[in-house]
Design an enzyme around this catalytic site. Structure first.
Site, PDB file in Angstrom:
ATOM      1  N   LYS A   2     -12.007  -5.137   2.656  1.00  0.00           N
ATOM      2  CA  LYS A   2     -11.434  -4.286   3.698  1.00  0.00           C
ATOM      3  C   LYS A   2     -12.394  -3.123   3.899  1.00  0.00           C
ATOM      4  O   LYS A   2     -12.630  -2.328   2.991  1.00  0.00           O
ATOM      5  CB  LYS A   2     -10.064  -3.783   3.255  1.00  0.00           C
ATOM      6  CG  LYS A   2      -9.432  -2.806   4.228  1.00  0.00           C
ATOM      7  CD  LYS A   2      -8.002  -2.508   3.836  1.00  0.00           C
ATOM      8  CE  LYS A   2      -7.396  -1.488   4.776  1.00  0.00           C
ATOM      9  NZ  LYS A   2      -6.008  -1.195   4.428  1.00  0.00           N
ATOM     10  N   CYS A  22      -3.907   5.958   0.315  1.00  0.00           N
ATOM     11  CA  CYS A  22      -3.367   4.670  -0.115  1.00  0.00           C
ATOM     12  C   CYS A  22      -2.956   4.658  -1.585  1.00  0.00           C
ATOM     13  O   CYS A  22      -2.852   3.584  -2.201  1.00  0.00           O
ATOM     14  CB  CYS A  22      -4.388   3.565   0.166  1.00  0.00           C
ATOM     15  SG  CYS A  22      -4.780   3.409   1.926  1.00  0.00           S
ATOM     16  N   TYR A  65      -2.021  -9.090  16.394  1.00  0.00           N
ATOM     17  CA  TYR A  65      -0.920  -8.575  17.211  1.00  0.00           C
ATOM     18  C   TYR A  65      -0.697  -9.441  18.449  1.00  0.00           C
ATOM     19  O   TYR A  65       0.307  -9.303  19.125  1.00  0.00           O
ATOM     20  CB  TYR A  65      -1.215  -7.121  17.604  1.00  0.00           C
ATOM     21  CG  TYR A  65      -1.399  -6.237  16.379  1.00  0.00           C
ATOM     22  CD1 TYR A  65      -0.296  -5.774  15.672  1.00  0.00           C
ATOM     23  CD2 TYR A  65      -2.672  -5.931  15.898  1.00  0.00           C
ATOM     24  CE1 TYR A  65      -0.454  -5.007  14.534  1.00  0.00           C
ATOM     25  CE2 TYR A  65      -2.852  -5.167  14.751  1.00  0.00           C
ATOM     26  CZ  TYR A  65      -1.737  -4.710  14.080  1.00  0.00           C
ATOM     27  OH  TYR A  65      -1.902  -3.959  12.938  1.00  0.00           O
ATOM     28  N   SER A  94      -5.864  -3.350  14.765  1.00  0.00           N
ATOM     29  CA  SER A  94      -5.341  -2.623  15.927  1.00  0.00           C
ATOM     30  C   SER A  94      -6.425  -2.253  16.934  1.00  0.00           C
ATOM     31  O   SER A  94      -6.223  -2.376  18.137  1.00  0.00           O
ATOM     32  CB  SER A  94      -4.604  -1.373  15.444  1.00  0.00           C
ATOM     33  OG  SER A  94      -5.460  -0.551  14.666  1.00  0.00           O
ATOM     34  N   GLU A 104     -16.567  -8.179  -4.008  1.00  0.00           N
ATOM     35  CA  GLU A 104     -15.128  -7.877  -3.924  1.00  0.00           C
ATOM     36  C   GLU A 104     -14.305  -9.163  -3.891  1.00  0.00           C
ATOM     37  O   GLU A 104     -13.275  -9.280  -4.564  1.00  0.00           O
ATOM     38  CB  GLU A 104     -14.828  -7.052  -2.664  1.00  0.00           C
ATOM     39  CG  GLU A 104     -15.213  -5.583  -2.743  1.00  0.00           C
ATOM     40  CD  GLU A 104     -14.164  -4.753  -3.479  1.00  0.00           C
ATOM     41  OE1 GLU A 104     -13.196  -5.332  -4.017  1.00  0.00           O
ATOM     42  OE2 GLU A 104     -14.311  -3.517  -3.510  1.00  0.00           O
ATOM     43  N   LYS A 139     -11.272  -7.961   6.726  1.00  0.00           N
ATOM     44  CA  LYS A 139     -10.664  -7.035   7.672  1.00  0.00           C
ATOM     45  C   LYS A 139     -11.622  -5.893   7.966  1.00  0.00           C
ATOM     46  O   LYS A 139     -12.142  -5.314   7.003  1.00  0.00           O
ATOM     47  CB  LYS A 139      -9.368  -6.493   7.060  1.00  0.00           C
ATOM     48  CG  LYS A 139      -8.640  -5.499   7.909  1.00  0.00           C
ATOM     49  CD  LYS A 139      -7.457  -4.959   7.179  1.00  0.00           C
ATOM     50  CE  LYS A 139      -6.885  -3.831   8.016  1.00  0.00           C
ATOM     51  NZ  LYS A 139      -5.930  -3.058   7.306  1.00  0.00           N
ATOM     52  N   CYS A 197       0.868  -1.167   0.000  1.00  0.00           N
ATOM     53  CA  CYS A 197       0.000   0.000   0.000  1.00  0.00           C
ATOM     54  C   CYS A 197       0.909   1.222   0.000  1.00  0.00           C
ATOM     55  O   CYS A 197       2.130   1.089   0.039  1.00  0.00           O
ATOM     56  CB  CYS A 197      -0.892  -0.002   1.240  1.00  0.00           C
ATOM     57  SG  CYS A 197      -2.336   1.067   1.031  1.00  0.00           S
ATOM     58  N   ARG A 244     -11.132   7.382   4.055  1.00  0.00           N
ATOM     59  CA  ARG A 244     -10.919   6.431   2.972  1.00  0.00           C
ATOM     60  C   ARG A 244     -12.236   5.895   2.401  1.00  0.00           C
ATOM     61  O   ARG A 244     -12.273   4.810   1.838  1.00  0.00           O
ATOM     62  CB  ARG A 244     -10.091   5.254   3.470  1.00  0.00           C
ATOM     63  CG  ARG A 244      -8.758   5.626   4.122  1.00  0.00           C
ATOM     64  CD  ARG A 244      -7.795   4.444   4.076  1.00  0.00           C
ATOM     65  NE  ARG A 244      -6.718   4.493   5.042  1.00  0.00           N
ATOM     66  CZ  ARG A 244      -5.658   5.298   4.984  1.00  0.00           C
ATOM     67  NH1 ARG A 244      -5.539   6.172   4.003  1.00  0.00           N
ATOM     68  NH2 ARG A 244      -4.715   5.237   5.908  1.00  0.00           N
TER      69      ARG A 244
END
Ligand code: PBG
Ligand code: ZN
Length: 325
Positions: free
Chosen positions: A197, A131, A314, A275, A234, A249, A121, A218
């Protein structure tokens, strides 16, 4: 009054061994991908304030961080660059000696057995934080960005990436990258598509972590969180364009999307526990409100149960350690 119960589900819950025997969903370290932040031009690792327990690692000493992840039982890394060389187009990420290429090469050299995945990206490398390239109308220009994405993915493959993962949400990005990789002789390099996404508020802590100060939003390229059928479109497009793995995501708010795609495709599916999901849970753990191991493992199981073969998280090193115990 007594009811004649013929089938009693509790019979198979009586002992740990019985419960394990009929358990439908398992989590294994090999299914985990650990996203890592690598920053150029720093010498000490930096804690990320929005993501307790997560650091930006200095490029200079990233070997150590890569080895730590490997020693924890992680076999796959997704690398994010924290750039000090941003410009309008994100040109640093297109250079064979730019941060993106350097960190891919370094990770691969440090741990040749690991699967090194590049996040492809531009938002980490552009001054405006979008992006891709901004067109004359002020929006991200789809087809100019495609050319750059194809080049960036090729640069990553050349640097040693075992897999490329385009996350820009440009139309046609899988086809553009597949064609370029094939033309350059990288027919064997798989593409993990960020297929659906969503334009999610849950990326907030990441933007602080990766140092992307986005002006605007975005919404013209990432998906509307309200749209499930469109997510299927998609995914179908990315599959037709040659994607090897399809990703959903964020993860936990989008389990229905995973379940739908599990019905739709036979490709492997990935879920990105992003995150914001990490931080929500981490702050609750810090406060003692939730039990960390139990809740993280439950979230892993939920993503797997909904249809994910692969989980980007994470928590990956912790999960891998707990699975070894
Ligand atoms: C870059 C990218 C983002 C994330 C992964 N790749 C940020 C964004 O799209 O705004 C988010 C990851 C996370 O929140 O953990 N396109
Ligand atoms: Zn981006």
């Amino acid at each position: 009054m007594s009811v004649d119960l013929l089938y009693r589900p509790r019979r198979l819950r009586l002992t740990p061994a019985l419960r394990a025997m009929v358990r439908e969903t398992l989590v294994q370290p090999s299914q985990l991908v650990y996203p890592m932040f690598i920053e150029e031009g720093i010498s000490e690792q930096q804690p990320i304030s929005s993501m307790p327990g997560i650091f930006r690692y200095p490029e200079k000493s990233m070997d150590k961080a890569v080895k730590e992840a490997r020693d924890a039982g992680i076999s796959s890394l997704l690398l994010f660059g924290v750039s000090h060389h941003k410009d309008e187009t994100g040109s640093d990420s297109l250079k064979p000696d730019g941060l993106l290429a350097r960190m891919v090469k370094r990770a691969k050299d440090t741990a040749p057995d690991m699967t090194i995945i590049s996040d492809n990206c531009f938002c980490e490398y552009t001054s405006h934080g979008h992006c891709g390239v901004i067109g004359t109308d002020g929006h991200v220009h789809n087809d100019h960005t495609l050319e750059n994405l194809a080049l960036q993915a090729y640069i990553c493959a050349q640097a040693g990436a075992d897999m490329v993962a385009p996350s820009a949400m440009m139309d046609g990005q899988i086809a553009a990258i597949r064609q370029r990789l094939d033309a350059e002789g990288y027919t064997h390099t798989p593409i993990m598509a960020y297929a659906s996404k969503f334009a999610s508020g849950l990326y907030g802590p990441f933007r602080a972590a990766a140092g992307c100060d986005l002006k605007g939003d975005r919404f013209t390229y990432q998906m509307d969180p309200a749209n499930a059928r469109e997510a299927q479109t998609e995914a179908a497009l990315d599959e037709a364009e040659g994607a090897d793995i399809l990703m959903v995501k964020p993860g936990m708010f989008y389990l229905d999307i995973l379940a739908r795609l599990r019905e739709q495709t036979n490709l492997p599916l990935a879920a990105y526990q992003v995150s914001g999901e990490y931080s929500m849970m981490s702050y609750a753990f810090q406060k003692g409100v939730l039990d960390e191991k139990r809740v993280v493992m439950e979230s892993m199981t939920a993503l797997r149960r909904a249809g994910a073969d692969i989980i980007l998280t994470y928590f990956a090193p912790r999960v891998a350690r707990w699975l070894k115990e």
